[in-house]
Design a protein around this motif. Structure first.
Motif, PDB file in Angstrom:
ATOM      1  N   ASN A   1       0.848  -1.174   0.000  1.00 33.32           N
ATOM      2  CA  ASN A   1       0.000   0.000   0.000  1.00 33.32           C
ATOM      3  C   ASN A   1       0.894   1.237   0.000  1.00 33.32           C
ATOM      4  N   ILE A   2       0.467   2.287  -0.683  1.00 37.04           N
ATOM      5  CA  ILE A   2       1.282   3.495  -0.777  1.00 37.04           C
ATOM      6  C   ILE A   2       1.555   4.096   0.599  1.00 37.04           C
ATOM      7  N   THR A   3       0.703   3.819   1.566  1.00 34.36           N
ATOM      8  CA  THR A   3       0.946   4.344   2.910  1.00 34.36           C
ATOM      9  C   THR A   3       2.214   3.742   3.517  1.00 34.36           C
ATOM     10  N   PHE A   4       2.606   2.562   3.051  1.00 32.14           N
ATOM     11  CA  PHE A   4       3.877   1.986   3.485  1.00 32.14           C
ATOM     12  C   PHE A   4       5.008   2.956   3.158  1.00 32.14           C
ATOM     13  N   HIS A   5       4.981   3.511   1.962  1.00 33.87           N
ATOM     14  CA  HIS A   5       6.044   4.416   1.535  1.00 33.87           C
ATOM     15  C   HIS A   5       5.918   5.792   2.179  1.00 33.87           C
ATOM     16  N   THR A   6       4.706   6.238   2.413  1.00 33.06           N
ATOM     17  CA  THR A   6       4.568   7.523   3.105  1.00 33.06           C
ATOM     18  C   THR A   6       5.117   7.409   4.523  1.00 33.06           C
ATOM     19  N   ALA A   7       4.916   6.245   5.133  1.00 33.95           N
ATOM     20  CA  ALA A   7       5.465   6.031   6.478  1.00 33.95           C
ATOM     21  C   ALA A   7       6.993   6.045   6.440  1.00 33.95           C
ATOM     22  N   ARG A   8       7.579   5.455   5.410  1.00 31.47           N
ATOM     23  CA  ARG A   8       9.034   5.452   5.274  1.00 31.47           C
ATOM     24  C   ARG A   8       9.570   6.866   5.096  1.00 31.47           C
ATOM     25  N   LEU A   9       8.766   7.729   4.494  1.00 28.29           N
ATOM     26  CA  LEU A   9       9.169   9.119   4.301  1.00 28.29           C
ATOM     27  C   LEU A   9       8.781  10.000   5.485  1.00 28.29           C
ATOM     28  N   CYS A  10       8.127   9.388   6.477  1.00 35.64           N
ATOM     29  CA  CYS A  10       7.697  10.097   7.684  1.00 35.64           C
ATOM     30  C   CYS A  10       6.705  11.216   7.368  1.00 35.64           C
ATOM     31  N   VAL A  11       5.774  10.948   6.464  1.00 36.88           N
ATOM     32  CA  VAL A  11       4.723  11.905   6.136  1.00 36.88           C
ATOM     33  C   VAL A  11       3.400  11.160   6.046  1.00 36.88           C
ATOM     34  N   THR A  12       2.311  11.891   6.144  1.00 35.46           N
ATOM     35  CA  THR A  12       0.995  11.282   5.967  1.00 35.46           C
ATOM     36  C   THR A  12       0.647  11.270   4.489  1.00 35.46           C
TER      37      THR A  12
ATOM     38  N   ILE B   1      19.845  -7.044   1.170  1.00 35.37           N
ATOM     39  CA  ILE B   1      19.472  -5.654   0.907  1.00 35.37           C
ATOM     40  C   ILE B   1      18.048  -5.607   0.368  1.00 35.37           C
ATOM     41  N   ALA B   2      17.737  -6.505  -0.576  1.00 37.77           N
ATOM     42  CA  ALA B   2      16.391  -6.551  -1.161  1.00 37.77           C
ATOM     43  C   ALA B   2      15.341  -6.798  -0.084  1.00 37.77           C
ATOM     44  N   ALA B   3      15.606  -7.749   0.790  1.00 37.80           N
ATOM     45  CA  ALA B   3      14.654  -8.057   1.867  1.00 37.80           C
ATOM     46  C   ALA B   3      14.550  -6.873   2.833  1.00 37.80           C
ATOM     47  N   GLY B   4      15.670  -6.278   3.173  1.00 40.56           N
ATOM     48  CA  GLY B   4      15.681  -5.150   4.096  1.00 40.56           C
ATOM     49  C   GLY B   4      14.969  -3.920   3.553  1.00 40.56           C
ATOM     50  N   MET B   5      14.944  -3.789   2.232  1.00 43.89           N
ATOM     51  CA  MET B   5      14.265  -2.663   1.594  1.00 43.89           C
ATOM     52  C   MET B   5      12.810  -2.992   1.260  1.00 43.89           C
ATOM     53  N   ASN B   6      12.357  -4.165   1.710  1.00 42.71           N
ATOM     54  CA  ASN B   6      10.964  -4.595   1.546  1.00 42.71           C
ATOM     55  C   ASN B   6      10.525  -4.774   0.098  1.00 42.71           C
ATOM     56  N   PHE B   7      11.443  -5.202  -0.768  1.00 38.58           N
ATOM     57  CA  PHE B   7      11.047  -5.555  -2.133  1.00 38.58           C
ATOM     58  C   PHE B   7      10.339  -6.898  -2.072  1.00 38.58           C
ATOM     59  N   SER B   8       9.357  -7.078  -2.937  1.00 43.48           N
ATOM     60  CA  SER B   8       8.553  -8.296  -2.893  1.00 43.48           C
ATOM     61  C   SER B   8       9.359  -9.529  -3.273  1.00 43.48           C
ATOM     62  N   SER B   9      10.427  -9.346  -4.060  1.00 46.45           N
ATOM     63  CA  SER B   9      11.284 -10.473  -4.432  1.00 46.45           C
ATOM     64  C   SER B   9      12.662  -9.942  -4.803  1.00 46.45           C
ATOM     65  N   PHE B  10      13.636 -10.844  -4.788  1.00 51.60           N
ATOM     66  CA  PHE B  10      14.971 -10.443  -5.199  1.00 51.60           C
ATOM     67  C   PHE B  10      14.973 -10.089  -6.682  1.00 51.60           C
ATOM     68  N   SER B  11      14.184 -10.797  -7.453  1.00 55.17           N
ATOM     69  CA  SER B  11      14.095 -10.543  -8.889  1.00 55.17           C
ATOM     70  C   SER B  11      13.621  -9.111  -9.159  1.00 55.17           C
ATOM     71  N   TYR B  12      12.591  -8.685  -8.434  1.00 58.33           N
ATOM     72  CA  TYR B  12      12.091  -7.319  -8.626  1.00 58.33           C
ATOM     73  C   TYR B  12      13.149  -6.296  -8.190  1.00 58.33           C
ATOM     74  N   PHE B  13      13.815  -6.559  -7.082  1.00 53.97           N
ATOM     75  CA  PHE B  13      14.884  -5.684  -6.607  1.00 53.97           C
ATOM     76  C   PHE B  13      15.965  -5.556  -7.680  1.00 53.97           C
ATOM     77  N   SER B  14      16.347  -6.674  -8.271  1.00 53.28           N
ATOM     78  CA  SER B  14      17.386  -6.693  -9.295  1.00 53.28           C
ATOM     79  C   SER B  14      16.973  -5.854 -10.501  1.00 53.28           C
ATOM     80  N   ARG B  15      15.748  -5.985 -10.954  1.00 52.53           N
ATOM     81  CA  ARG B  15      15.263  -5.192 -12.091  1.00 52.53           C
ATOM     82  C   ARG B  15      15.223  -3.704 -11.730  1.00 52.53           C
TER      83      ARG B  15
END
Length: 132
Positions: A48-59, A101-115
């Motif tokens: 959900n986009i709110t996941f990323h807003t939380a990472r940016l510390c904004v609503t 790094i991929a897991a720590g950055m919450n990418f859904s898969s290593f493949s997606y992180f790589s792309r």
């Protein structure tokens, strides 16, 4: 007063979108919300986009307002900028495997992180998947 090169480039980029006296386009709140929804689709974000807003510390509301006031710069730019900065910092730590790094950055898969890394850093796909 002379403007710096970057603001001049931004004004030049958006000169065809001028309406009235405004130098840059100002999207509506509805348009910003559309951008937010598009982020998930275009970037392949399964969260959900709110996941990323939380990472940016904004609503979500604040992020929408910033987008509206930021003269048309899509929210994806800011999310990518934050994400790429964090990835770049983590990639400098040679002891961290790419899969970690991929897991720590919450990418859904290593493949997606790589792309994602390949597309944004200009690294060939085979190079970025070399040591996970």
């Amino acid at each position: 007063m002379r403007l710096l090169d970057v603001p001049l480039q931004i004004i030049e980029k958006y000169k065809h979108f001028r309406k009235g006296k405004r130098l840059l386009p100002v999207p509506s709140n509805q348009k910003c919300n559309e951008y937010l929804k598009e982020i998930a689709e275009v970037c392949g974000i399964n969260k959900n986009i709110t996941f990323h807003t939380a990472r940016l510390c904004v609503t979500l509301h604040y992020l929408s307002e910033i987008c509206r006031k930021a003269c048309g710069i899509p929210v994806t730019y800011w999310i990518d900028r934050f994400t790429l900065h964090e990835i770049a910092n983590l990639l400098c730590q040679k002891e961290l495997p790419l899969s970690e790094i991929a897991a720590g950055m919450n990418f859904s898969s290593f493949s997606y992180f790589s792309r994602y890394v390949s597309r944004h850093f200009g690294i060939s796909h085979t190079m970025s998947t070399g040591s996970h």
